[in-house]
Motif scaffolding. Structure first.
Motif, short mmCIF file in Angstrom:
data_model
loop_
_atom_site.label_atom_id
_atom_site.label_comp_id
_atom_site.label_asym_id
_atom_site.label_seq_id
_atom_site.Cartn_x
_atom_site.Cartn_y
_atom_site.Cartn_z
N ALA A 36 -0.82 -3.37 -6.62
CA ALA A 36 -1.75 -2.20 -8.27
C ALA A 36 -2.48 -1.12 -7.93
N SER A 37 -3.11 -1.14 -7.09
CA SER A 37 -4.06 0.45 -6.82
C SER A 37 -3.12 0.87 -6.28
N ALA A 38 -1.85 0.95 -5.45
CA ALA A 38 -1.71 1.72 -4.91
C ALA A 38 0.24 2.20 -6.02
N ARG A 39 0.28 1.20 -6.99
CA ARG A 39 1.63 1.58 -8.25
C ARG A 39 0.45 2.13 -8.91
N ARG A 40 -0.65 2.37 -9.53
CA ARG A 40 -1.27 2.99 -10.00
C ARG A 40 -1.52 4.62 -9.40
N ALA A 119 5.10 3.68 2.42
CA ALA A 119 4.58 2.43 2.37
C ALA A 119 4.41 1.65 2.22
N LEU A 120 4.42 1.88 0.90
CA LEU A 120 4.29 0.42 -0.22
C LEU A 120 5.25 -0.05 -0.29
N GLU A 121 6.11 0.38 0.74
CA GLU A 121 7.34 -0.58 0.58
C GLU A 121 7.00 -1.81 2.15
N ASP A 122 6.58 -1.02 3.05
CA ASP A 122 6.05 -1.32 4.59
C ASP A 122 4.69 -2.46 4.22
N ARG A 124 4.33 -4.06 1.69
CA ARG A 124 5.40 -5.50 0.95
C ARG A 124 5.56 -5.88 1.54
N GLY A 125 6.40 -5.79 3.01
CA GLY A 125 6.82 -6.19 3.78
C GLY A 125 5.97 -6.86 4.49
N GLY A 126 5.05 -6.74 4.88
CA GLY A 126 3.27 -6.76 5.62
C GLY A 126 3.17 -8.09 5.61
N VAL A 127 2.67 -7.84 4.02
CA VAL A 127 2.07 -9.30 3.44
C VAL A 127 3.17 -10.38 2.98
N ALA A 128 4.77 -9.72 2.59
CA ALA A 128 5.19 -11.15 2.66
C ALA A 128 5.11 -11.92 3.00
N PRO A 129 5.20 -12.55 4.24
CA PRO A 129 4.83 -13.66 5.04
C PRO A 129 3.15 -14.16 4.22
N LEU A 130 2.69 -13.82 4.71
CA LEU A 130 1.27 -14.37 3.67
C LEU A 130 1.55 -14.84 2.10
#
Length: 182
Positions: A36-40, A119-122, A124-130
């Motif tokens: 949300a912070s990155a999106r803002r 960076a936001l897409e990266d 999202r891809g990085g935290v998707a497994p979590l």
């Protein structure tokens, strides 16, 4: 490897479940808050900074046009010098530098927006497994902890002392087959 476990406290096992649940909730909240912070920031760049610098370019172009008109009026009149006054020339150079800076800011906002989107897409891809782990594995682990705790409670409730059999007739204090004492 043995299939047994040494459990010293069922209460500790039960106390671990709320900690596991809290970890799952806090993990989801942290991931969501960072996104949300990155999106803002991305919205701020696109909706505020881009248009603000575009307006600034127009304002600075108008300032340059105004200074050029003033320089033309001062150099076109009768008995006027063909060159504008030095202070007007300095103001015009300063206005051109400010216009160049505003154009650079528009380019920077566009470039930073693209970089932040990547960076936001990266992220999202990085935290998707979590996220998948928290949604799937931790929910399963929580249910298994409950089941283990229940099974251990049932096991702990079993009276493991061997039942004492009634003494037989041939034992001291024993009874005959008909139940009478000898």
């Amino acid at each position: 490897m043995t299939d047994s476990a040494r459990v010293s406290s069922i209460e500790a096992l039960r106390a671990f479940r709320p900690a596991l649940t809290r970890f799952a909730e806090e993990s989801r909240a942290a991931v969501g808050a960072r996104e949300a912070s990155a999106r803002r920031t991305l919205d701020w760049l696109a909706r505020e900074q881009g248009p603000a610098w575009a307006r600034e370019i127009r304002r600075r172009e108008e300032e340059i046009n105004s200074l050029r008109s003033e320089a033309y009026r001062k150099s076109a009149g009768p008995g006027a010098s063909p060159r504008p006054p030095a202070d007007l020339e300095l103001r015009l150079q300063k206005a051109k530098r400010r216009l160049s800076l505003a154009r650079q800011k528009v380019d920077d906002v566009r470039r930073w927006g693209k970089q932040l989107e990547r960076a936001l897409e990266d992220y999202r891809g990085g935290v998707a497994p979590l996220g998948e782990f928290v949604r799937g594995e931790l929910a399963t682990a929580s249910a298994r902890l409950d089941a283990m705790g229940d099974a251990l409670d049932e096991y702990a409730a079993i009276d493991l002392k061997p039942e004492r059999a009634a003494p037989h007739a041939d034992e001291p204090g024993g009874t005959d087959d008909d139940g009478a004492k000898p």
